[in-house]
Each structure stands twice: as structure tokens, then as C-alpha cells.
Write an enzyme that holds these catalytic residues in place. Structure first.
Site, PDB file in Angstrom:
ATOM      1  N   ARG A 113       0.859  -1.257  -0.191  1.00 26.97           N
ATOM      2  CA  ARG A 113      -0.127  -0.102   0.123  1.00 26.97           C
ATOM      3  C   ARG A 113       0.919   1.193  -0.180  1.00 26.97           C
ATOM      4  O   ARG A 113       0.374   2.433  -0.401  1.00 26.97           O
ATOM      5  CB  ARG A 113      -0.924   0.061   1.245  1.00 26.97           C
ATOM      6  CG  ARG A 113      -1.916   1.207   1.151  1.00 26.97           C
ATOM      7  CD  ARG A 113      -2.918   1.229   2.015  1.00 26.97           C
ATOM      8  NE  ARG A 113      -2.343   0.958   3.354  1.00 26.97           N
ATOM      9  CZ  ARG A 113      -1.690   1.836   4.325  1.00 26.97           C
ATOM     10  NH1 ARG A 113      -1.293   2.813   3.856  1.00 26.97           N
ATOM     11  NH2 ARG A 113      -1.575   1.225   5.594  1.00 26.97           N
ATOM     12  N   TYR A 143     -13.283  13.401 -19.626  1.00 34.97           N
ATOM     13  CA  TYR A 143     -13.710  11.913 -19.582  1.00 34.97           C
ATOM     14  C   TYR A 143     -14.749  12.070 -18.657  1.00 34.97           C
ATOM     15  O   TYR A 143     -14.715  12.408 -17.303  1.00 34.97           O
ATOM     16  CB  TYR A 143     -12.569  11.197 -19.129  1.00 34.97           C
ATOM     17  CG  TYR A 143     -12.888   9.894 -18.576  1.00 34.97           C
ATOM     18  CD1 TYR A 143     -13.561   8.940 -19.212  1.00 34.97           C
ATOM     19  CD2 TYR A 143     -12.684   9.509 -17.198  1.00 34.97           C
ATOM     20  CE1 TYR A 143     -14.017   7.527 -18.615  1.00 34.97           C
ATOM     21  CE2 TYR A 143     -13.139   8.316 -16.621  1.00 34.97           C
ATOM     22  CZ  TYR A 143     -13.851   7.464 -17.211  1.00 34.97           C
ATOM     23  OH  TYR A 143     -14.268   6.288 -16.635  1.00 34.97           O
ATOM     24  N   ASP A 197      -4.386  14.929 -18.310  1.00 33.14           N
ATOM     25  CA  ASP A 197      -4.837  13.489 -18.509  1.00 33.14           C
ATOM     26  C   ASP A 197      -4.227  13.157 -20.033  1.00 33.14           C
ATOM     27  O   ASP A 197      -4.877  13.515 -20.941  1.00 33.14           O
ATOM     28  CB  ASP A 197      -6.275  13.321 -18.373  1.00 33.14           C
ATOM     29  CG  ASP A 197      -6.686  11.833 -18.683  1.00 33.14           C
ATOM     30  OD1 ASP A 197      -5.945  11.006 -19.324  1.00 33.14           O
ATOM     31  OD2 ASP A 197      -7.878  11.272 -18.285  1.00 33.14           O
ATOM     32  N   LYS A 228      -5.580   1.664 -20.600  1.00 35.11           N
ATOM     33  CA  LYS A 228      -5.999   1.791 -21.972  1.00 35.11           C
ATOM     34  C   LYS A 228      -4.628   1.434 -22.580  1.00 35.11           C
ATOM     35  O   LYS A 228      -4.333   0.303 -22.641  1.00 35.11           O
ATOM     36  CB  LYS A 228      -6.494   3.152 -22.314  1.00 35.11           C
ATOM     37  CG  LYS A 228      -7.591   3.537 -21.204  1.00 35.11           C
ATOM     38  CD  LYS A 228      -8.719   2.971 -21.325  1.00 35.11           C
ATOM     39  CE  LYS A 228     -10.021   3.406 -20.732  1.00 35.11           C
ATOM     40  NZ  LYS A 228     -10.168   3.291 -19.303  1.00 35.11           N
TER      41      LYS A 228
END
Ligand code: PLP
Length: 386
Positions: free
Chosen positions: A51, A105, A177, A202
Site C-alpha cells: 500500500r 472523460y 490527462d 488503456k
């Protein structure tokens, strides 16, 4: 490892790899261990724990991604949205204000419009293509400006040089982005962007089999983002790291092919009598073609188009195609078709969609790596019936 000066295709394969190789392994092994033996760390954030985003698979990816965009530092996250929300909430806090591009987005748009307000953060949307309209939106509490390299699904290209300059002159942190362009086509840190964000789900992974994200940019900001990420917990697990690492190694061959294939398909559609409109920055009649040609090394694998027969023709066309998969998401090896009004932008009001030019008839295409002629033939056949 010495400073690498190779071209991006070489860095994709070699940058950030363990040196020396671990027991000679050509591929980085999966370190499936939640924690690592205490080694004298004095700071909580340095303890080796998945983490805390610092285990070997995460670290190698961070280094590779930073090298690809020539950023100072990179970090991977459990999804693109984890990257976006964690990075934004590192810079923005209660009382702060964000300038965000008006066509984002869908997930990011919904986060800005639905969640920021509950945290005491305000925002204004800007038309990122029109720098003269930004000044009037800046407030004394504005902290950041947020844009996408190319908008989804209309493929508009913001004035990126102006965004960076505006951020500098107003003391704002600049976010971009860069998912659609990938580091192959655009490297935001080279242009002065502070933080570049990716949905690695992606193109970077490229095989539609994991969800992952990344943040690349200024080392001091990434250090702050890491602390937030350590607390928010959006960490990428070692197995997903391994798959992403493997996927990135073929990024250049995939994206170079997708750039070329998308250009041919866009040109075919542009010249077809049943097509009303094609949105692809590589086409000379795209409104920001010159800017895209100057900024980008390739125009990408995403395009969108409308048929003359409107929504019903679009639906008939989609049904008649045989190669593309009708599915959301993008950037994989398979060609995908979607209708943004029903999927990625369904969360937006019909009025907002209309204002941005996202019609119900619009089809978005993510070009895969199939044979280009096969796709064109398939489309040609499907268009005859539309
Ligand atoms: N940014 C862009 C441009 C996207 O298309 C997506 C997802 O579709 C995201 C961010 C969110 O990424 P993820 O689904 O990996 O959280």
C-alpha cells in the site's frame, strides 16, 4: 543505472528494469509479498509495503513511466480514476478552486461536478481552446488547471502551450490527462506540465485485462501525491504491475500501428458519401490539425464520426459491423465501437452533451491492431446498409 538517452522505443524495453537483473531474470519477477523485512527505514512512507507504493514491481514501473515521458518521477495507482482523484486531492483542499476543461472523460467530469463540492472545493469549466476566456475565471483561491491532451470523444486539442504558460504565470499546478495520446505521441513534462495522468487500463497496458493508473511529473509533487496515495490506498497490486509492465513493452509497436491505421480509417470515412463528419486530429480539416501536428509525434488511435442518417443509421451501422467489439473503454489490441451518449458521457445532461457537440448519433472508435484493410472493408459493407 546511468542516465539513458535512447529513443522512446528503446526506453520502453529497457528503462527502469532492475539492474543488475534479479538472478539473471530477463523479466522482473512478481514480488507477491505484502511487506518486506525492516531495513532501518526511519519514515513510515519508506517502509516496504504494497500500500505504500514502493515495492519492487511498483518502483520499476514508476521509473519506466517517468523515463518514457521525461518526467522527474512516476508512480502507479490502482486505476486511472485513483490517479486522477488522488493527484487532484493532493493539490486541492477545502476552500480551493479548480479550472477544468469543459469536455472531460465522464468519470473525471462526474468527480468534479459531484464530489469536489462536498469537499469544499469549487470549480469552473473553461474552453481549453480559447485562452482569452480563462483570465476572467481565475480567483484568488484557484490552485490548479486540468485538461486532457485530446478530448473524448470529439478529439479536440487544447492550446497546451498556453495552458502551461497560464499556469506558470498564475502560480497554478497544471494537470493533464495524457491517456489518449500515450507517451509515444505526447510527453507533457517536456512541455512544462507539472503532473501527467494516465489510465494505464488503456494504451499503456494495451490488452484490456487490467485496471491501472499512473502519475508522472515533478518529483516534489509526486512525493506529496505518494503520501496521499499511501493514505487513500489506491495502490496497484504486484500481479497487475507485472501485467502492466509486460504490456508497456509493446507500447511503441502498438501505438505506431494504431496511429497509421486510424489515419487510413479516418481518411476512408472522410471520403465516404454516407458519413456526415469525422473527428480525427490527423485530418487536415480538423480545426486544430496544425496545433496537433506541431505538438504530437502521432495523432493517436481514437476517432469519432457521425453518419448522415443520424442515430438510427448509426445503430444499423454498428449492428452490421463484424470485426469491432461494441464495448466501452479503449486503447486495447481489439477495435472497439461505442456511442458516447449511451456510455462514457451518459452521466452528462443531454443539454450539456448538446452544447459540447456530442450528439446521440456520434460513434467513437478505438482502433485496434487488426489488419486495417479488413476494418475498412467491414465498415464499407456496414455503411451500405446504414
Ligand atoms: N481518463 C480517460 C481519458 C479515460 O478514458 C478513462 C477511462 O475510460 C479514465 C481516465 C479512467 O481510467 P480507469 O477506468 O482506469 O479508472
Amino acid at each position: 543505472m546511468g542516465k539513458r538517452t535512447e529513443r522512446i522505443e528503446t526506453k520502453i524495453v529497457h528503462a527502469g528494469e532492475p539492474s543488475p537483473r534479479i538472478m539473471g531474470a530477463v523479466n522482473i519477477p512478481i514480488f507477491q509479498s505484502a511487506m518486506f523485512e525492516y531495513a532501518g527505514e526511519t519514515n513510515y512512507h519508506d517502509l516496504k509495503y504494497i500500500r505504500l507504493n514502493n515495492t519492487p514491481n511498483q518502483a520499476a514501473l514508476g521509473q519506466k513511466l517517468a523515463a518514457l515521458e521525461n518526467g522527474q518521477r512516476g508512480i502507479v495507482t490502482s486505476s486511472g480514476m485513483a490517479a486522477i482523484t488522488t493527484a487532484l486531492l493532493t493539490i486541492l483542499s477545502s476552500g480551493g478552486h479548480l479550472l477544468a476543461q469543459n469536455c472531460l472523460y465522464g468519470g473525471t467530469h462526474d468527480f468534479v461536478t459531484q464530489d469536489l463540492g462536498t469537499l469544499g472545493i469549487s470549480y469552473d469549466f473553461i474552453d481549453a481552446k480559447d485562452p482569452s476566456s480563462w483570465e476572467s475565471k481565475v480567483r484568488s483561491n484557484t490552485r490548479a488547471i486540468y485538461v486532457e491532451t485530446m478530448t473524448n470523444p470529439l478529439l479536440e486539442v487544447a492550446d497546451h502551450r498556453a495552458v502551461v504558460e497560464f499556469a506558470r504565470s498564475h502560480g497554478l499546478v497544471s494537470f493533464i490527462d495524457n491517456t489518449f495520446a500515450t507517451p509515444i505521441n505526447f510527453r507533457p513534462p517536456e512541455f512544462g506540465y507539472n503532473l501527467s495522468l494516465h489510465s494505464c487500463t488503456k494504451y499503456l497496458n494495451g490488452h484490456s485485462d487490467i485496471v491501472a493508473g499512473a502519475i508522472i511529473g515533478r518529483a516534489d509533487l509526486i512525493e506529496k501525491v505518494k503520501h496521499r496515495l499511501d493514505h487513500f490506498g489506491g495502490s496497484l497490486d504486484p500481479h497487475a504491475c507485472y501485467l502492466l509492465h509486460r504490456g508497456i513493452k509493446t507500447l511503441a509497436v502498438r501505438v505506431h500501428y494504431q496511429n497509421a491505421s486510424a489515419m487510413q480509417i479516418a481518411t476512408f470515412l472522410r471520403n465516404h458519401s454516407s458519413i456526415e463528419k469525422v473527428n480525427y486530429p490527423g485530418l487536415k480539416d480538423h480545426p486544430q490539425h496544425q496545433r496537433a501536428a506541431e505538438l504530437f509525434d502521432g495523432f493517436g488511435g481514437m476517432l469519432s464520426f457521425e453518419l448522415k442518417g443520424g442515430q438510427s443509421a448509426a445503430e444499423r451501422f454498428i449492428e452490421r459491423t463484424t470485426i469491432p467489439i461494441i464495448a466501452p473503454s479503449l486503447g486495447g489490441v481489439e477495435t472497439l465501437l461505442t456511442q458516447p451518449a449511451k456510455t462514457s458521457h451518459a452521466g452528462m445532461s443531454p443539454k450539456d452533451r448538446k452544447e459540447l457537440g456530442i450528439t446521440d448519433a456520434l460513434i467513437r472508435m478505438s482502433v485496434g491492431i487488426e489488419n486495417t484493410e479488413d476494418i475498412i472493408q467491414d465498415f464499407d459493407h456496414a455503411l451500405k446498409a446504414a
